[in-house]
Motif scaffolding. Sequence first.
Motif, PDB file in Angstrom:
ATOM      1  N   LEU A  14       8.271  -9.334  10.454  1.00  0.00           N
ATOM      2  CA  LEU A  14       8.081  -9.263   9.763  1.00  0.00           C
ATOM      3  C   LEU A  14       6.197  -9.487   9.082  1.00  0.00           C
ATOM      4  O   LEU A  14       6.045  -8.632   8.094  1.00  0.00           O
ATOM      5  CB  LEU A  14       8.361 -10.288   8.780  1.00  0.00           C
ATOM      6  N   VAL A  15       5.620  -9.782   9.970  1.00  0.00           N
ATOM      7  CA  VAL A  15       4.482  -9.769   9.872  1.00  0.00           C
ATOM      8  C   VAL A  15       3.867  -8.196   9.633  1.00  0.00           C
ATOM      9  O   VAL A  15       3.114  -8.473   9.176  1.00  0.00           O
ATOM     10  CB  VAL A  15       3.993 -10.201  11.329  1.00  0.00           C
ATOM     11  N   ALA A  16       4.257  -7.685  10.443  1.00  0.00           N
ATOM     12  CA  ALA A  16       3.949  -6.027  10.310  1.00  0.00           C
ATOM     13  C   ALA A  16       4.564  -5.770   9.812  1.00  0.00           C
ATOM     14  O   ALA A  16       3.308  -4.940   8.864  1.00  0.00           O
ATOM     15  CB  ALA A  16       4.108  -5.487  11.687  1.00  0.00           C
ATOM     16  N   ALA A  17       5.987  -5.910   8.782  1.00  0.00           N
ATOM     17  CA  ALA A  17       6.151  -5.140   7.437  1.00  0.00           C
ATOM     18  C   ALA A  17       5.049  -5.787   6.050  1.00  0.00           C
ATOM     19  O   ALA A  17       5.260  -4.983   5.200  1.00  0.00           O
ATOM     20  CB  ALA A  17       7.515  -5.502   6.989  1.00  0.00           C
ATOM     21  N   MET A  18       3.756  -6.917   6.837  1.00  0.00           N
ATOM     22  CA  MET A  18       2.992  -7.748   5.678  1.00  0.00           C
ATOM     23  C   MET A  18       2.011  -7.161   5.410  1.00  0.00           C
ATOM     24  O   MET A  18       1.276  -6.890   4.336  1.00  0.00           O
ATOM     25  CB  MET A  18       3.638  -9.151   5.847  1.00  0.00           C
ATOM     26  N   LEU A  19       1.862  -6.327   6.440  1.00  0.00           N
ATOM     27  CA  LEU A  19       0.372  -5.752   6.882  1.00  0.00           C
ATOM     28  C   LEU A  19       0.321  -4.316   6.837  1.00  0.00           C
ATOM     29  O   LEU A  19      -0.724  -3.875   6.176  1.00  0.00           O
ATOM     30  CB  LEU A  19      -0.410  -6.436   8.441  1.00  0.00           C
ATOM     31  N   HIS A  20       1.467  -3.903   6.172  1.00  0.00           N
ATOM     32  CA  HIS A  20       2.149  -2.102   6.425  1.00  0.00           C
ATOM     33  C   HIS A  20       1.739  -2.059   4.777  1.00  0.00           C
ATOM     34  O   HIS A  20       2.004  -2.972   4.045  1.00  0.00           O
ATOM     35  CB  HIS A  20       3.141  -2.232   6.944  1.00  0.00           C
ATOM     36  N   GLN A  21       0.583  -1.001   4.830  1.00  0.00           N
ATOM     37  CA  GLN A  21       0.334  -0.454   3.496  1.00  0.00           C
ATOM     38  C   GLN A  21       1.714   1.674   3.650  1.00  0.00           C
ATOM     39  O   GLN A  21       1.586   2.182   3.781  1.00  0.00           O
ATOM     40  CB  GLN A  21      -0.442   0.108   3.485  1.00  0.00           C
ATOM     41  N   PRO A  22       2.693   1.086   2.934  1.00  0.00           N
ATOM     42  CA  PRO A  22       3.711   2.191   2.520  1.00  0.00           C
ATOM     43  C   PRO A  22       2.470   2.930   1.394  1.00  0.00           C
ATOM     44  O   PRO A  22       1.959   2.806   1.170  1.00  0.00           O
ATOM     45  CB  PRO A  22       4.816   1.493   2.006  1.00  0.00           C
ATOM     46  N   SER A  23       3.466   4.791   2.016  1.00  0.00           N
ATOM     47  CA  SER A  23       3.028   5.666   1.007  1.00  0.00           C
ATOM     48  C   SER A  23       3.769   4.994  -0.195  1.00  0.00           C
ATOM     49  O   SER A  23       4.799   4.065  -0.695  1.00  0.00           O
ATOM     50  CB  SER A  23       4.145   7.006   1.412  1.00  0.00           C
ATOM     51  N   ARG A  24       2.695   5.636  -1.463  1.00  0.00           N
ATOM     52  CA  ARG A  24       3.138   5.835  -2.626  1.00  0.00           C
ATOM     53  C   ARG A  24       4.737   5.619  -2.874  1.00  0.00           C
ATOM     54  O   ARG A  24       4.710   4.755  -4.113  1.00  0.00           O
ATOM     55  CB  ARG A  24       2.754   6.471  -3.232  1.00  0.00           C
ATOM     56  N   GLN A  25       5.661   6.601  -2.764  1.00  0.00           N
ATOM     57  CA  GLN A  25       6.751   6.722  -3.621  1.00  0.00           C
ATOM     58  C   GLN A  25       7.310   5.448  -2.396  1.00  0.00           C
ATOM     59  O   GLN A  25       8.654   5.107  -3.486  1.00  0.00           O
ATOM     60  CB  GLN A  25       7.446   8.075  -2.442  1.00  0.00           C
ATOM     61  N   VAL A  26       7.728   5.059  -1.396  1.00  0.00           N
ATOM     62  CA  VAL A  26       8.007   3.984  -0.942  1.00  0.00           C
ATOM     63  C   VAL A  26       7.308   2.588  -1.623  1.00  0.00           C
ATOM     64  O   VAL A  26       8.955   2.020  -1.827  1.00  0.00           O
ATOM     65  CB  VAL A  26       8.034   3.526   1.166  1.00  0.00           C
ATOM     66  N   GLY A  27       6.038   2.422  -1.747  1.00  0.00           N
ATOM     67  CA  GLY A  27       5.542   1.243  -2.901  1.00  0.00           C
ATOM     68  C   GLY A  27       6.184   0.818  -3.472  1.00  0.00           C
ATOM     69  O   GLY A  27       6.588  -0.198  -4.204  1.00  0.00           O
ATOM     70  N   GLU A  28       6.704   2.367  -4.707  1.00  0.00           N
ATOM     71  CA  GLU A  28       7.414   2.275  -5.885  1.00  0.00           C
ATOM     72  C   GLU A  28       8.986   1.707  -5.778  1.00  0.00           C
ATOM     73  O   GLU A  28       9.591   1.242  -6.357  1.00  0.00           O
ATOM     74  CB  GLU A  28       7.150   4.010  -6.351  1.00  0.00           C
ATOM     75  N   MET A  29       9.374   2.236  -4.778  1.00  0.00           N
ATOM     76  CA  MET A  29      10.773   1.705  -4.226  1.00  0.00           C
ATOM     77  C   MET A  29      10.847   0.553  -4.069  1.00  0.00           C
ATOM     78  O   MET A  29      11.347  -0.383  -4.779  1.00  0.00           O
ATOM     79  CB  MET A  29      11.313   2.859  -3.280  1.00  0.00           C
ATOM     80  N   ILE A  30       9.947  -0.430  -3.493  1.00  0.00           N
ATOM     81  CA  ILE A  30       9.387  -1.279  -2.966  1.00  0.00           C
ATOM     82  C   ILE A  30       9.195  -1.948  -4.450  1.00  0.00           C
ATOM     83  O   ILE A  30      10.031  -3.751  -4.847  1.00  0.00           O
ATOM     84  CB  ILE A  30       8.475  -1.981  -2.414  1.00  0.00           C
ATOM     85  N   ASP A  31       8.738  -2.016  -5.129  1.00  0.00           N
ATOM     86  CA  ASP A  31       8.135  -2.552  -6.221  1.00  0.00           C
ATOM     87  C   ASP A  31       9.857  -2.448  -7.214  1.00  0.00           C
ATOM     88  O   ASP A  31       9.988  -3.680  -7.923  1.00  0.00           O
ATOM     89  CB  ASP A  31       7.321  -2.090  -7.659  1.00  0.00           C
ATOM     90  N   LYS A  32      10.485  -1.291  -7.220  1.00  0.00           N
ATOM     91  CA  LYS A  32      11.104  -1.625  -8.074  1.00  0.00           C
ATOM     92  C   LYS A  32      12.575  -2.417  -7.733  1.00  0.00           C
ATOM     93  O   LYS A  32      13.741  -2.625  -8.571  1.00  0.00           O
ATOM     94  CB  LYS A  32      12.394  -0.176  -8.503  1.00  0.00           C
TER      95      LYS A  32
END
Length: 435
Positions: A14-32
């Motif tokens: 969980l800590v690693a996921a909080m610090l991770h910078q995802p790709s733009r495509q994955v980041g958009e999926m997370i936001d949605k």
Amino acid sequence: MNIERPPHISKNELVAAMLHQPSRQVGEMIDKINETFDYWDAVKYKKCPADCSPLQLWTLVKGARSRCSISIWDKYDIRLSLTSSMQRMCHLIDLYWGGSQGSNSIIDANNKKQYLDSSLIEEAIFSSQMEGAATTRRVAKEMLQKKMTPRDKSQQMIHNNYQTIQYIVDHKDASLSTDLLLQIHRLMTNNTMANPEDAGRFRSNDDVVVENGITHETVHTPPSYKEIPQFIDDLCAFFNDKNPQQFIHPVIRGIVIHFMISFVHPFVDGNGRTARAMFFWYMLREGYWLTEYLSISRVIARSKKAYEKAFLYTEIDGMDIGYFVAYHLKVLEQSFQQLQTYIKRKQEEKKAASRFLRMGNFNERQAQIIKLFADEPTAMVTIKDLEVKFGVSPTTAKSDIIGLLGENIVSEISLNKVKRAYIKGDGLDELLSKA
């Protein structure tokens, strides 16, 4: 209701996921995903990029939620992952549900009473039907409009709900107290409890569980009844504190009161109805006057499975109340849209009736009565029907009818020795032919 538990995520992951910078495509999926606050059972079917599995996506979603997580109720480890979409919706509610902007742009001052009467009746009916009231909307509406005595438990539930809402409106400026909560429950459950003494009284045992209505599977076991006194004290303190150390938007605080009463289940029965009524009370108390004109329970009743899942998702996924908040805000949005549609329809009906104003010396109500018979030649109305429809006194309704009787637009018939009704008169066809 079988809910698949989400995959276990370790603290390190969980800590690693909080610090991770995802790709733009994955980041958009997370936001949605977080915009609609999807649960694992929806996320696992998302089509992911080649470098991201559904499990990795879920871990990143949880990391994003953890970054914006705030504590809501320490006693039960309840927290909220506060998303941008939640804050945006709260902002829109601030704009249109309270203050002058909403007043000037939504509710026509000349029709406020008509809209208000309709919304309160709808709220009472649907909130009760969710808890098992087996009366049709038409019968229930007639009972409330004509102030008839309830004939069975289902009608009594709806009658109680309507009386409780009116009590809340009259006491919207009160502080939350044990007495207020008990009185609302007492009004809500009057003459509907297996043991009448349970109305307006906290439960005194742990025999209460929440079951699936079809399978009778236990889906929630509330905290012990021994915790109820402290919970009520904490609840009152939480909602009466005007300067809390941690700011939580008033709309979300209202949703919390709904969730917490349902979660703790302080009463033997009637917890759901009481919880929804307390949300209604808190919104009015905080100045969101438009709440009176909304039928929130109608939307909840029509999405009852999603309502129940929002509770279950919260419990299963680490007591993150985000599921319930996201669902509830969507309900408020839909309620607002339905109100706008209702008002537009009423305005169009009024506009359509306006052409009859030019056919003679008629007022707006008489024009609408003429339109009613023009559209439905076999219709029949009583003075009571017109009182309810237009929100006027018996004298005013009778005066409108007398004017139409004089022009032979309507005719009077006898229903019994004392009751009269009115149908289309011969003069209506002549009036319409001239038009």
